[in-house]
Motif scaffolding. Structure first.
Motif, PDB file in Angstrom:
ATOM      1  N   LEU A  31       0.830  -1.213   0.000  1.00 12.61           N
ATOM      2  CA  LEU A  31       0.000   0.000   0.000  1.00 12.61           C
ATOM      3  C   LEU A  31       0.860   1.256   0.000  1.00 12.61           C
ATOM      4  O   LEU A  31       0.584   2.221  -0.716  1.00 12.61           O
ATOM      5  CB  LEU A  31      -0.932   0.005   1.219  1.00 12.61           C
ATOM      6  N   GLY A  32       1.921   1.242   0.818  1.00  5.71           N
ATOM      7  CA  GLY A  32       2.826   2.392   0.868  1.00  5.71           C
ATOM      8  C   GLY A  32       3.499   2.629  -0.477  1.00  5.71           C
ATOM      9  O   GLY A  32       3.574   3.767  -0.960  1.00  5.71           O
ATOM     10  N   ALA A  34       2.410   1.626  -3.368  1.00  6.65           N
ATOM     11  CA  ALA A  34       1.379   2.035  -4.332  1.00  6.65           C
ATOM     12  C   ALA A  34       1.053   3.519  -4.179  1.00  6.65           C
ATOM     13  O   ALA A  34       0.827   4.221  -5.174  1.00  6.65           O
ATOM     14  CB  ALA A  34       0.125   1.185  -4.141  1.00  6.65           C
ATOM     15  N   ALA A  35       1.042   3.991  -2.931  1.00  2.00           N
ATOM     16  CA  ALA A  35       0.770   5.414  -2.702  1.00  2.00           C
ATOM     17  C   ALA A  35       1.863   6.281  -3.324  1.00  2.00           C
ATOM     18  O   ALA A  35       1.587   7.295  -3.980  1.00  2.00           O
ATOM     19  CB  ALA A  35       0.670   5.683  -1.202  1.00  2.00           C
ATOM     20  N   THR A  36       3.114   5.873  -3.118  1.00  2.10           N
ATOM     21  CA  THR A  36       4.232   6.616  -3.722  1.00  2.10           C
ATOM     22  C   THR A  36       4.138   6.559  -5.239  1.00  2.10           C
ATOM     23  O   THR A  36       4.339   7.569  -5.928  1.00  2.10           O
ATOM     24  CB  THR A  36       5.575   6.020  -3.256  1.00  2.10           C
ATOM     25  N   PHE A  38       1.515   6.203  -7.026  1.00  2.54           N
ATOM     26  CA  PHE A  38       0.401   7.041  -7.473  1.00  2.54           C
ATOM     27  C   PHE A  38       0.840   8.504  -7.586  1.00  2.54           C
ATOM     28  O   PHE A  38       0.576   9.172  -8.589  1.00  2.54           O
ATOM     29  CB  PHE A  38      -0.772   6.905  -6.498  1.00  2.54           C
ATOM     30  N   VAL A  39       1.536   8.978  -6.557  1.00  2.96           N
ATOM     31  CA  VAL A  39       2.002  10.373  -6.566  1.00  2.96           C
ATOM     32  C   VAL A  39       2.956  10.616  -7.741  1.00  2.96           C
ATOM     33  O   VAL A  39       2.855  11.606  -8.464  1.00  2.96           O
ATOM     34  CB  VAL A  39       2.690  10.722  -5.223  1.00  2.96           C
ATOM     35  N   ALA A 105       3.849   0.418   6.007  1.00  2.00           N
ATOM     36  CA  ALA A 105       3.454   1.587   5.219  1.00  2.00           C
ATOM     37  C   ALA A 105       4.625   2.554   5.059  1.00  2.00           C
ATOM     38  O   ALA A 105       4.859   3.102   3.978  1.00  2.00           O
ATOM     39  CB  ALA A 105       2.275   2.288   5.881  1.00  2.00           C
ATOM     40  N   GLN A 106       5.370   2.737   6.152  1.00  2.00           N
ATOM     41  CA  GLN A 106       6.489   3.678   6.102  1.00  2.00           C
ATOM     42  C   GLN A 106       7.607   3.175   5.186  1.00  2.00           C
ATOM     43  O   GLN A 106       8.145   3.925   4.370  1.00  2.00           O
ATOM     44  CB  GLN A 106       7.026   3.891   7.519  1.00  2.00           C
ATOM     45  N   THR A 109       6.403   3.183   1.467  1.00  2.00           N
ATOM     46  CA  THR A 109       6.373   4.530   0.884  1.00  2.00           C
ATOM     47  C   THR A 109       7.763   4.959   0.447  1.00  2.00           C
ATOM     48  O   THR A 109       7.939   5.571  -0.600  1.00  2.00           O
ATOM     49  CB  THR A 109       5.818   5.540   1.920  1.00  2.00           C
ATOM     50  N   VAL A 141       5.201  -3.419  -7.466  1.00  2.00           N
ATOM     51  CA  VAL A 141       4.814  -3.122  -6.079  1.00  2.00           C
ATOM     52  C   VAL A 141       4.781  -4.417  -5.256  1.00  2.00           C
ATOM     53  O   VAL A 141       5.292  -4.467  -4.126  1.00  2.00           O
ATOM     54  CB  VAL A 141       3.440  -2.418  -6.055  1.00  2.00           C
TER      55      VAL A 141
END
Lengths: 203, 63
Positions: A31-32, A34-36, A38-39, A105-106, A109, A141
């Protein structure tokens, strides 16, 4: 190595429970990451829309990847992330499940902690170039999360709840291990970067 | 946070040690990357996945 604070001792010595925490950790890493991703994809799309295209993104990403490779090879090169690890104090403040979530998550990311090697910098920064193929993005990922999960899985059977100390017995040849890891990561990151510049790559 | 000790299982130590053995990590990932490169030219997608795997896996060896 902060993630090895998720060893079975922290989970109360119950392996079934620990496997659950390991699964939470792997999912949180994904998830982390994927968030990075995405940005970065949003940023790359912005660059693309203003006419820069993938070449412009590569013009920014490539020097950063080269700096990370140089650092793996022993140079004191600046790198684009905070030079800190996950906060160890969380091991005393959070439940094992929340700890797995927070660390995962950390670390997933990435930019919140140091990227250990150049492959992390390269894979994350060049990931937006693969956005035309969502399957590759998902696999990338997942591979990162799986790799980090393997490290935590290796702490099975350790007797310490002190995180890295528990797994240190399995990392006996530290100087040589670090040299091998630096060389392997620099080689793979360089190959990945080179792939962007060849006809088989993204350009 | 629970701190109960877990007894070390020496029979599994070798297998678990292999999971973070630097040669195993390097040969399996860098070897795979090199194989991809030699087989069909330096292809971006498989190298991206291998690089991500190595990035995660090699975090056992923090500089």
């Amino acid at each position: 190595m902060g993630s090895t604070g998720l060893n079975p001792a922290v989970s109360g010595a119950r392996y079934g429970r620990w496997l659950g925490h390991l699964a939470v950790y792997v999912a949180a890493v994904a998830l982390g990451a994927a968030a990075t991703a995405f940005v970065l994809v949003v940023l790359e799309t912005g660059v693309d829309r203003v006419g820069g295209g993938k070449v412009a993104w590569l013009a920014v990403a490539a020097p950063l990847v080269i700096l990370a490779i140089a650092r793996d090879l022993g140079a004191h090169a600046p790198v684009p992330y905070r030079n800190v690890q996950v906060p160890q104090v969380l091991r005393y403040l959070l439940s094992p499940t929340l700890l797995a979530l927070a660390y995962g998550a950390q670390l997933g990311t990435g930019f919140l902690t140091r990227f250990t090697y150049s492959t992390h910098t390269a894979a994350i920064l060049l990931l937006p170039l693969a956005i035309d193929n969502p399957g590759v993005v998902a696999l990338t990922v997942a591979a990162l999360a799986l790799g980090k999960g393997v490290v935590v899985a290796a702490s099975a059977g350790t007797i310490s709840d002190q995180g890295p100390e528990g797994i240190d017995a399995r990392l006996r040849w530290r100087p040589r291990g670090l040299r091998i890891m630096r060389a392997a990561n620099a080689a793979v990151a360089a190959l990945l970067l080179a792939s962007c510049l060849t006809t088989g790559g993204v350009l | 946070v629970a701190t109960n000790a877990v007894r070390s299982h020496s029979s599994g130590d070798l297998a678990l040690g292999l999971l973070v053995n630097p040669y195993v990590i390097a040969v399996s990932t860098a070897g795979a990357a090199l194989a991809f490169a030699l087989r069909g030219g330096i292809s971006f997608a498989p190298l991206l996945v291998v690089a991500a795997l190595l990035a995660g896996w090699s975090s056992a060896w923090s500089p």
